[in-house]
Design an enzyme around this catalytic site. Structure first.
Site, PDB file in Angstrom:
ATOM      1  N   HIS A  98      11.619   2.107  15.088  1.00 37.24           N
ATOM      2  CA  HIS A  98      10.234   1.623  13.617  1.00 37.24           C
ATOM      3  C   HIS A  98      10.798   3.705  13.375  1.00 37.24           C
ATOM      4  CE1 HIS A  98       6.575   0.859  11.645  1.00 37.24           C
ATOM      5  NE2 HIS A  98       7.705   1.226  10.720  1.00 37.24           N
ATOM      6  N   GLU A 101      14.129   4.522  11.997  1.00 34.22           N
ATOM      7  CA  GLU A 101      14.203   3.098  11.207  1.00 34.22           C
ATOM      8  C   GLU A 101      14.363   3.670   8.977  1.00 34.22           C
ATOM      9  OE1 GLU A 101      11.201   0.653   8.139  1.00 34.22           O
ATOM     10  OE2 GLU A 101      11.765  -0.412   9.989  1.00 34.22           O
ATOM     11  N   HIS A 102      12.673   4.544   9.508  1.00 31.58           N
ATOM     12  CA  HIS A 102      12.042   5.506   8.832  1.00 31.58           C
ATOM     13  C   HIS A 102      13.142   6.286   8.421  1.00 31.58           C
ATOM     14  CE1 HIS A 102       7.228   3.840   7.192  1.00 31.58           C
ATOM     15  NE2 HIS A 102       8.697   2.994   8.714  1.00 31.58           N
ATOM     16  N   GLU A 199       0.147   3.865  10.090  1.00 26.04           N
ATOM     17  CA  GLU A 199       0.847   2.646   9.631  1.00 26.04           C
ATOM     18  C   GLU A 199       0.804   1.314  10.494  1.00 26.04           C
ATOM     19  OE1 GLU A 199       5.117  -0.658   9.053  1.00 26.04           O
ATOM     20  OE2 GLU A 199       4.567   1.640   9.127  1.00 26.04           O
TER      21      GLU A 199
END
Length: 1027
Positions: A98, A101-102, A199
């Site tokens: 994750h 991905e950012h 998040e």
């Protein structure tokens, strides 16, 4: 749109004269000319397969040097899509896929500027740009209707995923970091910060998300599914920068990649660019990312977990969730998975399904448990069934009901008529055309393809339906045998229960504090100094103006100057205006109607959303609610009703209030669909208290569950409540007021009084008075549709006496699609209501909720759609988001998202999402206004904001939705073209003038709302209302 596409075609021809298949042929025809074994730009064609039921041709290829897999779906669709996905299989919960991905989207070798992904949102006409992290893959898709834009975005995406910078400061910003609470004060405490960190803290305030995550972790405990791919907040701080870079090296390699392209652009162009820009620089490796099959259990297992309390639960004593979960087949066995997905639908969908009857109507809970039904996102599929909103003591009852129901289905099977209804639903899904079909297909094949399944076989839905029918014919107990195999014989069965703990969030906070203390204690003085210096360095980097000139960009001149016109024909059926829009709807008919609420008494208004929610589910005419549901499934693709509030395009104090009726069906079923509407309008049932109780509880649960995902929407609706008359009604219908009202109704012991109110609403709404209709269908179907609509309208009631509007100020506006429309179309009007005495006022509301993050909305009243300043404000919102708010709220503040937007109702809104800050974010909103007023942006920034706005203005419209802007909002093509010209004409000075005119503190009327944890500073401020 058409001209823009043609311009793209000319560009492609000029660049690639070798693309002989492109000339004069449809996308599918060109694709059929490829031959297995053919070599194209480093790729070899493996298979070419037409799939006529989806109007596409699939071309499967592989890259010669790296083994990268490629699927091209040729279809006559100008909204072209690209996606690349990697199998990402973490073995811990640090959230490495994750965070990666950012971070890959924060700069690359060819495009080293910070955040090229977000910058491309303003340099492109993309119809979609995003990235997703699933449990076992990461996907990077984009779509656009412009050929040049496609090449630009492809270049940026390829460089991002294969050659990212992966700078340490980007890892700090996007993932996690230790930083001083005030980065400029070394004496302020050290705390955890980071976008993904915040998040995921926000994500796990959603109890459904908590349950789903544990379900997967515990049902599939042997490999990657036992961890949290998105990141467990307490584990995220264990991830190092070095580990992130190593994960990229092993997982983001072409040998571990699957490329997907869709649309009408030529395949050769894509292959050439992908090979030359990326794949030619790699050699084949063994990525070693495969997921082994889960070892099957010898006996069932049970687990219990805790979660936060739900302050909106209709019964505080009933907050437990329990489900029973069964591991099923391999996802790569496409027919078995297809069969099990149908079986799952038959078992849980709709009031006629066995589990709905046994669980939902048992009066034990509020709704099915999260993930109920068939789940095909992992290597092995699974089925989940259970209830939420139950008393903890009823857990054993729920489990017993589940076992009993499974045994009954295994013994008695499923009614043939329900199977036919489900296959009819599939037929409609294949015929219905969406604007994001490419993205739908990419997502549909992703999981199966990720585990070496055949994506083309997955697309052959028609073949699977035929085979399914054949299996049923050969063995009438085909589905019963599956029930026995997977739900009775199999021992891989896991029961999960979740109950609230009032201390849950306190315990989470305590564990975070302990983790923080442990990290801080381990720091040397030198490391503390480095943290302080790096914090300052990050702020300097975030504050430094960015040179994005290395990035490709379209120009404003690339935007089509004129809109494509939509032909509308407005006629009358009796005294009801009907808008007909002939479109290539692929054998489907789409019906809508709007009925006015102008005469509805004010005391009934709060119940309108509930009326809309239940009116198609209570039974009608000769049908009880089960029979009604069955008829709807057999003859329609769905029938829905929703509230309708539209602010006037020229006056913010005037608005239309009504109810919208929508449905769709196959051509052959139009008479049956309109008969159902006739029965609903003429003879709705309002006599079943238990049925209403079930529907109200489900609605209350759904609303409560939706708050963590849509908190910023609720905050924005609340903030706009006191700024316009329509805003007040919007809060009543869709805001926190509605959430609380449905909760109160769900708590009521008797439903009789509510049924009586709904029955009264019917007398004002289910009439042909003050109604208008619309039909979208093929030209050939229009004569039949016209007769059916006339028959329907002739058969429904009118008011026996003339009713006056409750609000005395009524404004009639023409519904003609153009100023030069026919005399008949000019007769058609919309009746709006206004309040000339309305005075907007400021209000600040804080909803104190047990969340660790905030959702913030601040709204300012500006101007309506046709006002000359509306275009300037629309571009201003985009420029403020891209050039100021994104950096301040997301990069510096650590919120997952934030920005500014101008809505159709003239409300200029600021918002933030999963935000660790509250009052400081409100200060940022004001700083953004000051920044805009100072004019600290360039002409390039203005042009980029225009591109971003036009990508939304020109987003594709499906045949089913053509003409809806006119029908629902009263916006004609002439008005849209004028607005378009105003957008083109916006200048730098227009933006600073609009900022000064509408966003100056003290001169504008603002509304503010925050959903989030208790806040001492807000509590001490008497200007805040605390709920």
């Amino acid at each position: 749109m058409i001209r823009q596409c043609r311009a793209g075609l000319r560009l492609c021809r000029a660049l690639y004269q070798t693309s002989y298949r492109w000339h004069g042929k449809s996308a599918c025809e060109r694709a059929l000319r490829y031959a297995p074994g053919e070599s194209i730009h480093g790729f070899t064609v493996n298979e070419v397969t037409p799939v006529p039921e989806l109007f596409l041709t699939a071309v499967k290829l592989s890259h010669d040097n790296t083994g990268a897999k490629y699927l091209h779906v040729a279809r006559e669709d100008s909204n072209n899509l690209f996606s690349v996905q990697f199998r990402t299989t973490p073995l811990d919960s640090t959230g490495v896929p994750h965070i990666l991905e950012h971070t890959v989207l924060c700069g690359s070798q060819k495009y080293p500027c910070r955040d090229p992904f977000f910058k491309m949102l303003n340099r492109s006409l993309s119809t979609f740009m995003n990235a997703f992290t699933a449990s076992d893959y990461t996907m990077y898709p984009f779509s656009t209707q412009n050929a040049k834009d496609f090449q630009n975005l492809l270049s940026v995406y390829l460089d991002a995923v294969f050659f990212p910078c992966l700078r340490e400061l980007d890892f700090w910003q996007e993932g996690w970091r230790l930083e001083h609470e005030n980065p400029e004060d070394p004496n302020s405490p050290l705390i955890f910060k980071g976008i993904v960190f915040n998040e995921m803290k926000g994500a796990f305030t959603d109890n459904e998300k908590v349950f789903s995550q544990h379900l997967q972790n515990k049902l599939l405990p042997d490999h990657t599914y036992s961890v949290v791919s998105g990141g467990e907040p307490l584990n995220i701080p264990d991830l190092t920068w070095e580990q992130l870079k190593q994960f990229h090296a092993t997982h983001y390699h072409p040998s571990n990649a699957r490329f997907f392209t869709y649309g009408n652009l030529p395949l050769e162009i894509h292959l050439k660019q992908i090979h030359e820009d990326a794949l030619s620089k790699f050699e084949r490796i063994d990525p070693k990312t495969s997921v082994p099959p889960q070892e099957r259990w010898q006996s069932p297992r049970e687990y219990s977990i805790s979660c936060g309390t739900d302050s909106f639960a209709s019964d505080p004593e009933k907050q437990t969730t329990v489900s029973v979960n069964f591991l099923l087949s391999e996802i790569t066995d496409t027919f078995e998975a297809f069969t099990l997905s149908l079986l799952s639908s038959l078992m849980v969908d709709g009031p006629n399904s066995p589990f709905y009857k046994a669980l939902i109507e048992a009066n034990l809970g509020t709704d099915f448990s999260p993930d109920t039904g068939f789940n095909n996102y992992t290597r092995e599929t699974y089925f989940s069934i259970g209830l939420q909103g139950i008393n903890k003591e009823d857990s054993e009852k729920v489990k017993a009901i589940i076992n009993k129901t499974i045994n009954e289905v295994a013994e008695h099977g499923i009614e043939a008529e329900r199977i036919e209804a489900l296959l009819h639903k599939l037929e409609i899904q294949m015929k219905h055309q969406s604007t994001s079909f490419g993205l739908t297909l990419a997502s549909y094949v992703a999981s199966c393809w990720n585990h070496e399944g055949d994506p083309v076989d997955l697309l052959k839905i028609g073949d699977k339906i035929s085979r399914f029918r054949e299996c049923l014919k050969e063995n009438p107990k085909f589905l019963q045998d599956k029930v026995k195999q997977y739900f009775q014989v199999s021992q891989h069965r896991m029961t999960l229960s979740m109950s609230p703990d009032e201390q849950h969030y306190d315990k989470e906070a305590q564990l975070e504090a302990e983790k923080l203390t442990q990290k801080v204690k381990a720091l040397s003085e030198e490391e503390r100094k480095q943290i302080y210096e790096k914090g300052l360095e990050l702020i300097r980097l975030q504050s430094k103006p960015q040179d994005a000139s290395c990035l490709p960009a379209l120009k404003v001149s690339d935007i089509e100057p004129k809109i494509p016109l939509t032909d509308l024909d407005i006629t009358y059926a009796g005294d009801v205006p009907v808008q007909y829009c002939a479109q290539p709807t692929n054998g489907m008919v789409y019906f809508r109607a709007v009925s006015s609420l102008n005469t509805l008494p004010e005391e009934l208004k709060p119940y309108v959303p509930l009326f809309c929610s239940v009116i198609t589910k209570l039974g009608c005419g000769v049908y009880n609610y089960r029979e009604q549901a069955q008829q709807m499934e057999l003859t329609t693709g769905g029938m829905s009703v929703c509230p309708h509030i539209i602010t006037d395009d020229s006056n913010l104090d005037t608005y239309e209030q009504g109810v919208v009726f929508s449905s769709l069906c196959l051509d052959r079923n139009l008479p049956d669909m309109m008969h159902l509407w006739s029965e609903i309008f003429n003879s709705p049932h309002f006599d079943d208290e238990e049925r209403l109780r079930v529907l109200v509880r489900m609605s209350a649960q759904e609303m409560s569950n939706g708050i963590p995902d849509s908190g910023h929407v609720y905050a924005s609706i609340r903030a706009g409540r006191t700024l316009t008359p329509a805003g007040e009604l919007q809060e009543l219908f869709s805001g926190m007021d509605q959430v609380k009202m449905i909760k109160r109704i769900a708590e009521m012991p008797e439903m009789g009084p509510i049924l009586r109110k709904l029955s009264r609403i019917r007398k004002y709404v289910l009439l042909s008075d003050n109604m208008r209709c619309s039909v979208n269908a093929t030209p050939q179907q229009m004569p039949v549709a016209s007769k059916e609509i006339e028959h329907f309208l002739a058969g429904i009631s009118r008011s026996k006496k003339e009713r006056k509007s409750i609000r005395p100020h009524v404004v009639e506006k023409s519904s003609s699609p153009s100023s030069s429309g026919s005399e008949i179309s000019r007769r058609a009007t919309r009746k709006l209501v206004g309040d000339p005495t309305f005075k907007p006022c400021q209000m600040k509301t804080h909803f104190s909720l047990s969340f660790p993050v905030n959702y913030i909305g601040e709204c300012v009243r500006t101007v309506p759609y046709t006002h000359p300043d509306y275009a300037s404000l629309r571009i201003l919102a985009r420029i403020m988001t891209a050039k100021f708010l994104h950096g301040e709220i997301r990069e510096k503040g650590g919120a997952y998202g934030g920005g500014a937007k101008l809505s159709f109702d003239g409300i200029f809104g600021f918002y933030s999402y999963r935000d660790p800050n509250s009052l400081s974010t409100l200060s940022t909103f004001q700083k953004a206004a000051d920044w805009a007023k100072s004019g600290q942006f360039t002409q390039q920034d203005v042009d980029e904001a225009k591109l971003s706005v036009f990508s939304a203005v020109d987003s594709p419209i499906a045949p089913s939705d053509k003409g809806m802007n006119h029908f629902l909002h009263g916006i004609s093509d002439e008005m849209k073209q004028k607005h378009r010209e105003q957008l083109f004409a916006v200048t730098h000075s227009d933006l600073t003038n609009a900022s000064n005119k509408y966003l100056t503190a003290g001169q504008c009327t603002r509304g503010t709302a925050i959903l989030g944890p208790e806040n001492r500073n807000i509590a001490k401020d008497p200007s805040w209302i605390i709920r």
